[in-house]
Design a protein around this motif. Sequence first.
Motif, mmCIF file in Angstrom:
data_model
loop_
_atom_site.group_PDB
_atom_site.id
_atom_site.type_symbol
_atom_site.label_atom_id
_atom_site.label_comp_id
_atom_site.label_asym_id
_atom_site.label_seq_id
_atom_site.Cartn_x
_atom_site.Cartn_y
_atom_site.Cartn_z
ATOM 1 N N ALA A 16 45.298 44.157 49.302
ATOM 2 C CA ALA A 16 44.313 43.472 48.457
ATOM 3 C C ALA A 16 44.983 42.383 47.613
ATOM 4 C CB ALA A 16 43.596 44.475 47.561
ATOM 5 N N MET A 17 46.203 42.627 47.181
ATOM 6 C CA MET A 17 46.919 41.593 46.433
ATOM 7 C C MET A 17 47.291 40.424 47.342
ATOM 8 S SD MET A 17 46.950 42.255 43.295
ATOM 9 C CE MET A 17 45.357 42.990 43.492
ATOM 10 N N GLY A 18 47.530 40.707 48.614
ATOM 11 C CA GLY A 18 47.744 39.629 49.586
ATOM 12 C C GLY A 18 46.484 38.785 49.752
ATOM 13 N N VAL A 19 45.328 39.431 49.764
ATOM 14 C CA VAL A 19 44.059 38.709 49.828
ATOM 15 C C VAL A 19 43.881 37.866 48.567
ATOM 16 C CG1 VAL A 19 41.544 39.015 49.794
ATOM 17 C CG2 VAL A 19 42.938 40.339 51.378
ATOM 18 N N THR A 20 44.239 38.429 47.416
ATOM 19 C CA THR A 20 44.121 37.697 46.153
ATOM 20 C C THR A 20 44.999 36.448 46.159
ATOM 21 O OG1 THR A 20 43.612 39.707 44.933
ATOM 22 C CG2 THR A 20 44.467 37.869 43.662
ATOM 23 N N ILE A 21 46.207 36.583 46.667
ATOM 24 C CA ILE A 21 47.116 35.433 46.708
ATOM 25 C C ILE A 21 46.655 34.397 47.731
ATOM 26 C CG2 ILE A 21 49.465 34.746 47.362
ATOM 27 C CD1 ILE A 21 50.420 37.350 46.046
ATOM 28 N N GLY A 22 46.098 34.860 48.831
ATOM 29 C CA GLY A 22 45.777 33.952 49.933
ATOM 30 C C GLY A 22 44.407 33.309 49.906
ATOM 31 N N VAL A 69 52.064 43.008 41.271
ATOM 32 C CA VAL A 69 51.225 44.184 41.503
ATOM 33 C C VAL A 69 51.406 44.694 42.927
ATOM 34 C CG1 VAL A 69 48.834 44.960 41.716
ATOM 35 C CG2 VAL A 69 49.535 43.655 39.718
ATOM 36 N N GLY A 70 51.402 43.783 43.901
ATOM 37 C CA GLY A 70 51.606 44.192 45.293
ATOM 38 C C GLY A 70 52.975 44.803 45.522
ATOM 39 N N LEU A 71 53.993 44.216 44.915
ATOM 40 C CA LEU A 71 55.352 44.743 45.036
ATOM 41 C C LEU A 71 55.471 46.127 44.403
ATOM 42 C CD1 LEU A 71 58.305 44.210 45.887
ATOM 43 C CD2 LEU A 71 58.652 43.258 43.597
ATOM 44 N N MET A 72 54.860 46.305 43.250
ATOM 45 C CA MET A 72 54.921 47.616 42.594
ATOM 46 C C MET A 72 54.197 48.683 43.404
ATOM 47 S SD MET A 72 55.547 47.304 38.622
ATOM 48 C CE MET A 72 54.915 48.870 38.385
ATOM 49 N N ALA A 73 53.116 48.297 44.085
ATOM 50 C CA ALA A 73 52.412 49.253 44.942
ATOM 51 C C ALA A 73 53.300 49.681 46.110
ATOM 52 C CB ALA A 73 51.109 48.647 45.451
ATOM 53 N N VAL A 74 54.022 48.736 46.693
ATOM 54 C CA VAL A 74 54.931 49.061 47.801
ATOM 55 C C VAL A 74 56.089 49.932 47.305
ATOM 56 C CG1 VAL A 74 56.553 48.070 49.468
ATOM 57 C CG2 VAL A 74 54.304 47.046 49.166
ATOM 58 N N ILE A 75 56.621 49.616 46.141
ATOM 59 C CA ILE A 75 57.700 50.435 45.578
ATOM 60 C C ILE A 75 57.194 51.845 45.297
ATOM 61 C CG2 ILE A 75 59.141 50.739 43.519
ATOM 62 C CD1 ILE A 75 59.431 47.675 43.455
ATOM 63 N N SER A 76 55.962 51.950 44.809
ATOM 64 C CA SER A 76 55.385 53.254 44.496
ATOM 65 C C SER A 76 55.209 54.115 45.749
ATOM 66 C CB SER A 76 54.049 53.068 43.793
ATOM 67 O OG SER A 76 53.466 54.298 43.478
ATOM 68 N N GLY A 126 38.958 36.633 46.472
ATOM 69 C CA GLY A 126 40.250 36.928 45.850
ATOM 70 C C GLY A 126 40.109 37.687 44.550
ATOM 71 N N PHE A 127 39.095 37.346 43.755
ATOM 72 C CA PHE A 127 38.845 38.045 42.499
ATOM 73 C C PHE A 127 38.360 39.465 42.759
ATOM 74 C CE2 PHE A 127 35.838 39.323 39.175
ATOM 75 C CZ PHE A 127 36.690 39.316 38.077
ATOM 76 N N TRP A 128 37.436 39.610 43.700
ATOM 77 C CA TRP A 128 36.883 40.937 43.983
ATOM 78 C C TRP A 128 37.935 41.853 44.603
ATOM 79 C CZ3 TRP A 128 32.968 41.544 41.110
ATOM 80 C CH2 TRP A 128 32.106 40.491 40.850
ATOM 81 N N ALA A 129 38.910 41.276 45.279
ATOM 82 C CA ALA A 129 39.991 42.081 45.857
ATOM 83 C C ALA A 129 40.811 42.760 44.758
ATOM 84 C CB ALA A 129 40.889 41.218 46.736
ATOM 85 N N VAL A 130 40.952 42.095 43.615
ATOM 86 C CA VAL A 130 41.681 42.712 42.492
ATOM 87 C C VAL A 130 40.924 43.938 41.991
ATOM 88 C CG1 VAL A 130 42.594 42.364 40.178
ATOM 89 C CG2 VAL A 130 42.660 40.501 41.809
ATOM 90 N N LEU A 131 39.608 43.829 41.898
ATOM 91 C CA LEU A 131 38.809 44.974 41.429
ATOM 92 C C LEU A 131 38.852 46.126 42.433
ATOM 93 C CD1 LEU A 131 35.773 43.058 39.913
ATOM 94 C CD2 LEU A 131 37.799 43.927 38.760
ATOM 95 N N VAL A 132 38.828 45.788 43.717
ATOM 96 C CA VAL A 132 38.958 46.831 44.747
ATOM 97 C C VAL A 132 40.329 47.492 44.640
ATOM 98 C CG1 VAL A 132 39.127 47.194 47.247
ATOM 99 C CG2 VAL A 132 37.278 45.805 46.318
ATOM 100 N N ALA A 133 41.355 46.702 44.390
ATOM 101 C CA ALA A 133 42.708 47.249 44.250
ATOM 102 C C ALA A 133 42.796 48.185 43.049
ATOM 103 C CB ALA A 133 43.719 46.113 44.107
#
Length: 158
Positions: A16-22, A69-76, A126-133
Motif C-alpha cells: 500500500a505504501m508502494g501505491v502511495t508513492i507511485g 512506513v513501507g520499510l518499517m513494515a518489511v523490517i517488522s 494514493g491517499f486511500w492506500a494510506v488509510l487501508v495500510a
Amino acid sequence: MIQRVQTIFLFLVAAAMGVTIGTELWSQDLTDSGQTWSLSAFALSNVDSSGEVIQSTSKWYLGSLAALVGLMAVISIFQYKNRTRQMMLNMINSLLMVGLVSAIFLTTNGLNTELGVEVAGSYKPGFWAVLVAMVLNMLANRFIRKDEALVRSVDRIR
C-alpha cells in the motif's frame, strides 16, 4: 514463523505504501482558469489545460515518510522471533501513518485555503492506500497479540 497471517498484512502495508508513492494523492480542478493542481508523494504541481507544468513544489517529506512506513513494515515482518519488538515497530508505524495522513491533509487544506476555492479537491488512490495500510497494520498487531497470548498460555500449562 514467517508464514503467519500478520506477515501477509504487513506485506500488504508495504504494498500500500508502494501505491502511495507511485500514484496521485490528491487533485483540484479549477474550472474557471482550466488549471489543475495535483499532489503526488514527491511534488505538488500546477498544470494548465494544455498539459504544461506551470509550477511545481517539492513535497519530498511525503514520499520519504511513505517509504519509511513501507520499510518499517518489511523490517517488522522479519522480527517474528521477538513479538514485543514487532508490536512496538507496528505501533511506531501506526504513528508514522497518522503523521503521513495529517501531512497530506494539511498540505491540501492549506492549498485550498490559499486558492480560495469553494469545492475541495478529491483524494486519489494514493491517499486511500494510506488509510487501508493503517487498518492492515492494526489487524497485524491484533494477530501478533493473539500469538503472544497463545505462547503465554502454553507456558503457564508447563
